[in-house]
Write an enzyme that holds these catalytic residues in place. Structure first.
Site, short mmCIF file in Angstrom:
data_model
loop_
_atom_site.label_atom_id
_atom_site.label_comp_id
_atom_site.label_asym_id
_atom_site.label_seq_id
_atom_site.Cartn_x
_atom_site.Cartn_y
_atom_site.Cartn_z
N ARG A 21 -19.49 16.04 8.36
CA ARG A 21 -18.12 16.54 8.17
C ARG A 21 -18.07 18.06 8.10
O ARG A 21 -17.09 18.66 8.50
CB ARG A 21 -17.51 15.91 6.91
CG ARG A 21 -17.03 14.50 7.16
CD ARG A 21 -16.46 13.91 5.90
NE ARG A 21 -15.64 12.74 6.19
CZ ARG A 21 -15.04 12.02 5.25
NH1 ARG A 21 -15.16 12.36 3.98
NH2 ARG A 21 -14.31 10.98 5.58
N LYS A 182 -14.51 -7.37 4.89
CA LYS A 182 -13.34 -8.15 4.48
C LYS A 182 -12.17 -8.09 5.46
O LYS A 182 -11.76 -7.01 5.87
CB LYS A 182 -12.85 -7.66 3.12
CG LYS A 182 -13.80 -8.00 2.02
CD LYS A 182 -13.23 -7.66 0.68
CE LYS A 182 -14.13 -8.21 -0.43
NZ LYS A 182 -13.71 -7.70 -1.74
N GLY A 331 -16.53 4.57 7.82
CA GLY A 331 -17.62 5.22 7.11
C GLY A 331 -18.94 4.48 7.26
O GLY A 331 -19.98 5.07 7.57
N GLY A 354 -10.97 5.72 5.60
CA GLY A 354 -9.64 5.16 5.35
C GLY A 354 -8.58 5.76 6.27
O GLY A 354 -7.67 5.06 6.72
P1 ADP Z 1 -16.50 0.47 7.71
O1 ADP Z 1 -16.75 1.39 6.54
O2 ADP Z 1 -17.34 0.83 8.91
O3 ADP Z 1 -15.04 0.35 8.04
P2 ADP Z 1 -16.54 -1.86 6.00
O4 ADP Z 1 -16.45 -0.99 4.79
O5 ADP Z 1 -15.37 -2.71 6.33
O6 ADP Z 1 -16.98 -1.00 7.29
O7 ADP Z 1 -17.75 -2.88 5.82
C1 ADP Z 1 -19.06 -2.46 5.64
C2 ADP Z 1 -19.82 -3.47 4.81
O8 ADP Z 1 -19.76 -4.76 5.38
C3 ADP Z 1 -21.29 -3.11 4.70
O9 ADP Z 1 -21.61 -2.83 3.35
C4 ADP Z 1 -22.02 -4.37 5.18
O10 ADP Z 1 -23.16 -4.70 4.40
C5 ADP Z 1 -20.95 -5.43 5.02
N1 ADP Z 1 -21.18 -6.60 5.89
C6 ADP Z 1 -21.22 -6.66 7.21
N2 ADP Z 1 -21.52 -7.91 7.64
C7 ADP Z 1 -21.71 -8.66 6.53
C8 ADP Z 1 -22.06 -10.01 6.29
N3 ADP Z 1 -22.27 -10.88 7.28
N4 ADP Z 1 -22.14 -10.42 4.99
C9 ADP Z 1 -21.92 -9.57 3.98
N5 ADP Z 1 -21.59 -8.27 4.14
C10 ADP Z 1 -21.49 -7.82 5.40
C1 3PG Z 2 -12.80 9.91 2.54
O1 3PG Z 2 -14.01 10.13 2.37
O2 3PG Z 2 -12.36 8.83 2.98
C2 3PG Z 2 -11.84 11.03 2.29
O3 3PG Z 2 -12.53 12.22 2.02
C3 3PG Z 2 -10.87 10.68 1.18
O4 3PG Z 2 -11.53 10.46 -0.04
P1 3PG Z 2 -10.84 9.54 -1.14
O5 3PG Z 2 -10.91 8.13 -0.65
O6 3PG Z 2 -11.59 9.79 -2.41
O7 3PG Z 2 -9.37 9.97 -1.26
MG MG Z 3 -16.68 1.05 4.42
#
Ligand code: ADP
Ligand code: 3PG
Ligand code: MG
Length: 377
Positions: A21, A182, A331, A354
């Site tokens: 970043r 989820k 992320g 997000g």
């Molecule tokens: P992103 O940050 O890329 O949008 P998410 O936050 O939605 O992704 O999801 C990431 C999480 O999903 C990771 O911590 C990963 O371990 C979990 N995950 C992926 N596939 C599975 C699975 N089959 N069972 C449990 N957790 C999973």
């Molecule tokens: C992020 O890492 O998604 C942004 O920097 C926003 O951070 P926050 O979810 O703590 O508002």
């Molecule tokens: Mg995530």
């Protein structure tokens, strides 16, 4: 120039573990420095909850930026008040000052007008390059724009152009891949993308909820039972969904645990689905074959624990060699691809977590809405 950046980077023991970043904001910073602006950089770091927390000071960010651009970046211990005003008064053209974490003040996340006015008083023009924080209506992302002319930085512009094209003028064939844990956190994105894509592949834990909704047994996998109806309605309305064919299963996501690869209709009752299998990766890659663009959010498995990172890595390897424009967001997915040095082989990697999700849901991001040049960005 008051420049809002998103230097909210991952830390371990106060050390920066990934400076992407910071690097991504450099074009804006260099551009303004070369034009002899006086730059006042603003960021948040972590969620210190309106209080000073030494673990979240921005001094390490200032030094890392200084190293990367080979210029001094002066750090000041607060972001508003007389000491900051004095530091700013003595700045010379082309000089860079980085303020202390804005979230040390409760006025930041409350978007307190008084706090925003104090920040705004430090500069004459406000540049927002913090795409990753554009979904937050805070004092340094929204409030300041009440008091200063507010424009987009170069990173903000690139994010809006690339993601905006998917929303308003999607290239075809367009394929989306959604993974992660989820459905409930991604349902908005799934619905929004279904209106725009030709095919949508589902991986990650959320695929288990879709497969269970089709009547398959998912053993001890992460399933959202309260989302089964939602999954059913999406399956009924959309012939565009592509679900996994096979899965990598184990008793738990532990290093060294015995694993097996099974068809999705043969998941043993005591097992968890922790990754997609090779047939699924092949199917997703075939779906992407000939696509003009592929938008991918969320890992396909528990990438944190090998070997459950294989599906995500294999798909990324396949996409790296394809002619499609590859747009990556989220992320966790970005972290997964960086681990394998695959991120740099994608066409575009969003700096938002997000913010990217909300943008792709079609929401108006408050930090973008207040910018004068949002229509041209
Ligand atoms: P992103 O940050 O890329 O949008 P998410 O936050 O939605 O992704 O999801 C990431 C999480 O999903 C990771 O911590 C990963 O371990 C979990 N995950 C992926 N596939 C599975 C699975 N089959 N069972 C449990 N957790 C999973
Ligand atoms: C992020 O890492 O998604 C942004 O920097 C926003 O951070 P926050 O979810 O703590 O508002
Ligand atoms: Mg995530």
């Amino acid at each position: 120039m008051l420049v809002r950046v998103d230097f909210n980077v991952p830390l371990e023991n106060r050390r920066i573990v990934d400076d992407t970043r910071i690097r991504e904001a450099i074009p804006t910073i260099q551009n303004l420095v070369e034009r002899r602006a006086r730059l006042i950089l603003i960021t948040h770091l972590g969620r210190p909850d309106g209080q000073v927390d030494d673990a979240y000071r921005t001094a390490p960010l200032a030094s890392r930026l200084g190293e990367l651009i080979a210029r001094p970046v002066r750090h000041v211990d607060d972001c508003v008040g007389p000491s900051v005003e004095n530091a700013v008064k003595t700045m010379r053209d082309g000089e860079i000052v980085m303020l202390e974490n804005v979230r040390f003040h409760p006025g930041e996340t409350k978007n307190d007008p008084d706090f925003a006015r104090q920040l705004a008083a430090l500069g004459e023009i406000y540049v927002n390059d913090a795409f990753g924080t554009a979904h937050r209506a805070h004092a340094s992302t929204v409030g300041v724009a009440q008091y200063l002319p507010a424009v987009a930085g170069l990173l903000m512009e690139r994010e809006i152009k690339t993601l905006g094209r998917i929303m308003t003028d999607p290239p075809h064939p367009l394929v989306a891949i959604i993974g992660g844990s989820k459905i409930s956190t991604k349902i908005g994105v799934i619905r929004s993308l279904l209106k725009r894509v030709d095919r949508l592949c589902i991986g990650g834990a959320m695929a288990c909820t879709f497969l269970k909704a089709k009547g398959l047994s998912m053993g001890r996998s992460l399933v959202e039972d309260d989302q089964l109806e939602v999954a059913r309605s999406l399956l009924a309305s959309a012939g565009t969904l592509v679900l996994p064919l096979d899965a990598v299963v184990a008793a738990d996501a532990r290093p060294g645990v015995p694993v097996d690869t099974v068809a999705v209709d043969a998941v043993p009752p005591e097992m968890k689905v922790l990754d997609v299998g090779p047939m699924t990766v092949e199917r997703f890659l075939q779906t992407c074959d000939g696509a003009a663009a592929v938008v991918w959010n969320g890992p396909l498995g528990v990438y944190e624990v090998p070997p459950f990172d294989h599906g995500t890595d294999a798909l990324a390897q396949g996409l790296a060699g394809s002619d499609a424009q590859t747009i990556i967001g989220g992320g966790d997915l970005v972290a997964a691809l960086q681990k394998q040095h695959l991120a740099e082989r994608m066409s575009f990697v969003s700096t938002g977590g997000g913010a990217t999700l909300e943008f792709l849901e079609g929401k108006v991001l408050p930090g973008i809405a207040v910018l004068r040049d949002k229509a041209h960005a």
